[in-house]
Design a protein around this motif. Structure first.
Motif, PDB file in Angstrom:
ATOM      1  N   GLY A  19       0.780  -1.399   0.131  1.00 42.27           N
ATOM      2  CA  GLY A  19       0.090  -0.031   0.202  1.00 42.27           C
ATOM      3  C   GLY A  19       0.855   1.194   0.009  1.00 42.27           C
ATOM      4  O   GLY A  19       0.279   2.460  -0.219  1.00 42.27           O
ATOM      5  N   THR A  20       2.088   1.325   0.184  1.00 36.76           N
ATOM      6  CA  THR A  20       3.139   2.151   0.198  1.00 36.76           C
ATOM      7  C   THR A  20       3.365   2.539  -0.939  1.00 36.76           C
ATOM      8  O   THR A  20       3.394   2.005  -2.218  1.00 36.76           O
ATOM      9  N   LYS A  21       3.919   3.728  -1.184  1.00 39.21           N
ATOM     10  CA  LYS A  21       4.250   4.396  -2.738  1.00 39.21           C
ATOM     11  C   LYS A  21       5.610   4.292  -3.098  1.00 39.21           C
ATOM     12  O   LYS A  21       5.998   4.440  -4.255  1.00 39.21           O
ATOM     13  N   ASP A  22       6.466   3.430  -2.287  1.00 35.11           N
ATOM     14  CA  ASP A  22       8.019   3.034  -2.821  1.00 35.11           C
ATOM     15  C   ASP A  22       8.367   1.970  -2.004  1.00 35.11           C
ATOM     16  O   ASP A  22       7.911   1.247  -1.003  1.00 35.11           O
ATOM     17  N   PHE A  23       9.637   1.411  -2.352  1.00 31.35           N
ATOM     18  CA  PHE A  23      10.341   0.394  -1.503  1.00 31.35           C
ATOM     19  C   PHE A  23      11.703   0.678  -1.528  1.00 31.35           C
ATOM     20  O   PHE A  23      12.367   1.703  -2.260  1.00 31.35           O
ATOM     21  N   ASP A  55      12.632  -1.096 -11.489  1.00 31.25           N
ATOM     22  CA  ASP A  55      12.582   0.196 -11.724  1.00 31.25           C
ATOM     23  C   ASP A  55      11.299   0.416 -12.537  1.00 31.25           C
ATOM     24  O   ASP A  55      10.883   1.884 -12.389  1.00 31.25           O
ATOM     25  N   LEU A  56      11.046  -0.271 -13.323  1.00 28.93           N
ATOM     26  CA  LEU A  56       9.726  -0.190 -14.198  1.00 28.93           C
ATOM     27  C   LEU A  56       8.642   0.175 -13.222  1.00 28.93           C
ATOM     28  O   LEU A  56       7.689   0.752 -13.572  1.00 28.93           O
ATOM     29  N   ILE A  57       8.357  -0.938 -12.397  1.00 30.12           N
ATOM     30  CA  ILE A  57       7.308  -0.894 -11.353  1.00 30.12           C
ATOM     31  C   ILE A  57       7.292   0.544 -10.784  1.00 30.12           C
ATOM     32  O   ILE A  57       6.200   1.170 -10.633  1.00 30.12           O
TER      33      ILE A  57
END
Length: 397
Positions: free
Chosen positions: A271-275, A290-292
């Motif tokens: 649910g978060t906007k990054d990793f 990177d594409l995701i």
């Protein structure tokens, strides 16, 4: 509580289910990949009270990560639905039977329009039609259950002076219908109290309202990363016209992220906007992630999968997380565990309802409750709020 993942074949249902549960399921680019229903555990996520008040929890019936509660819910992925399912087409009878006790339905739609009504690849199919056909199939299914013996059934209600709402609820108990659902639907359609006067159209209108109440839907506009902004806006607009929440999703991206997190390559909270990358990646892995990030997370703010689950639980089903404790000052149970348990309670539920949820005997012997945040006593008419911490006080047993 059971949430069903539904839709026509080949739109990404099993991918969504796998991403939400990390249960290994067969995923393929052809219709009816799923034949037997897949059942797993997914999680609704909510900010944990410890984030607000400063404590370290010892969760027992949920998980805790970085200030977030992961609250388990049962999820079922059923066979794809095609037009005529209520008459047995495709795997229709099995599909509908698997959904009997679902509290809510997540309807997966291919927002790109690249899957036709039968689940076959096509150049363009209007995804708005998929919203309509699923509604109709469920309506026809419930209608057929009632219609089968309606004349005899309605006459018995009238002659024996039975309570209409109770009699219908008993007739539909096998699909999880409650009397309060029937009462709400009857109020909406405003039909005669004498069911022998109902026309077939009246019965169908009643069934339509009952489906909205008993099997509420949320729409996951899947494969959003391959769709244009115009296509996504259109399905959101059309969904809203019908009273649905529509969330753009990329189940494939979410599945990749969760598998990478499980393997220890990235730190990722659903649910978060990054990793964050925490383990060396090869070039192929780095390119894929990177594409995701570029095509999904930066564009939509998340993959949408966790948002769908959370909105199903908190917005569609109107549930709130509540934490019962025995010591309202230390926020612990009898063993000294801090906020060990969480229960999802219906909005409007009371401390007595919570007591019954914890244990039947506790509900029967309920006296009052204490709100641990305010340290104030609350009565059984108090409505539980989101992230309440409640001590139940009961008579000695």
């Amino acid at each position: 509580m059971e949430v069903g993942v539904v839709g026509k074949p080949n739109v990404g249902k099993s991918t969504f289910f796998a991403a939400a549960t990390l249960v290994d399921v067969q995923i393929a680019n052809y219709p009816f990949t799923t034949i037997d229903a897949n059942i797993g555990v997914s999680y609704a996520t909510a900010a944990h009270p410890c984030k607000e008040i400063g404590c370290v929890p010892n969760p027992q019936n949920y998980e805790y990560r970085n200030g977030v509660s992961l609250i388990p819910i049962k999820m079922i992925d059923v066979a794809g639905l095609v037009p005529g399912a209520h008459e047995g087409r495709g795997l229709g009878n099995k599909f509908l039977d698997d959904l009997r006790m679902a509290s809510a339905l997540i309807h997966i739609i291919d927002v790109t329009g690249k899957t036709d009504v039968e689940g076959q690849p096509t150049e363009y199919h209007d995804p708005v039609e998929d919203i309509e056909f699923l509604e109709k199939e469920i309506d026809y299914w419930v209608h057929s259950i009632l219609k089968k013996n309606w004349d005899k059934f309605s006459k018995r209600i009238k002659l024996q002076g039975l309570k209409l709402s109770k009699a219908i609820a008993e007739q539909l108990t096998g699909i999880g219908v409650r009397e309060e659902d029937v009462l709400q639907a009857l109020h909406k359609v405003g039909l005669s109290d004498d069911p022998t006067k109902w026309s077939d159209n009246d019965l169908f209108n009643f069934v339509r309202e009952l489906r909205k109440i008993n099997k509420p839907l949320i729409i996951a506009a899947n494969k959003a990363d391959a769709a244009s902004d115009e296509d996504i806006e259109r399905i959101i607009k059309e969904g809203k016209k019908r009273g649905y929440i529509v969330v753009p999703t990329s189940a494939a991206a979410e599945l990749t992220l969760r598998k990478a997190a499980k393997a220890g390559y990235i730190d990722y909270i659903p649910g978060t906007k990054d990793f964050n990358v925490i383990k060396p990646l090869n070039e192929k892995q780095k390119h894929g992630l990177d594409l995701i990030r570029e095509k999904v997370l930066n564009r939509f703010g998340s993959t949408g999968v966790q948002e769908v689950i959370n909105r199903t639980v908190f917005d569609i089903l109107q549930l709130v997380p509540v934490y019962p404790v025995e010591d309202e000052r230390k926020l612990t149970d009898q063993f000294g565990n801090v906020l060990p348990h969480v229960f999802l309670m219906k909005k409007g539920a009371t401390p007595r309802d919570l007591a019954y949820k914890v244990h039947t005997d506790l509900g029967k012997s309920f006296l009052y409750a204490v709100n641990a945040k305010t340290h104030r006593r609350v009565g059984e008419d108090y409505e539980l709020q989101y992230n309440d911490i409640i001590k139940i006080v009961a008579t000695a047993r």
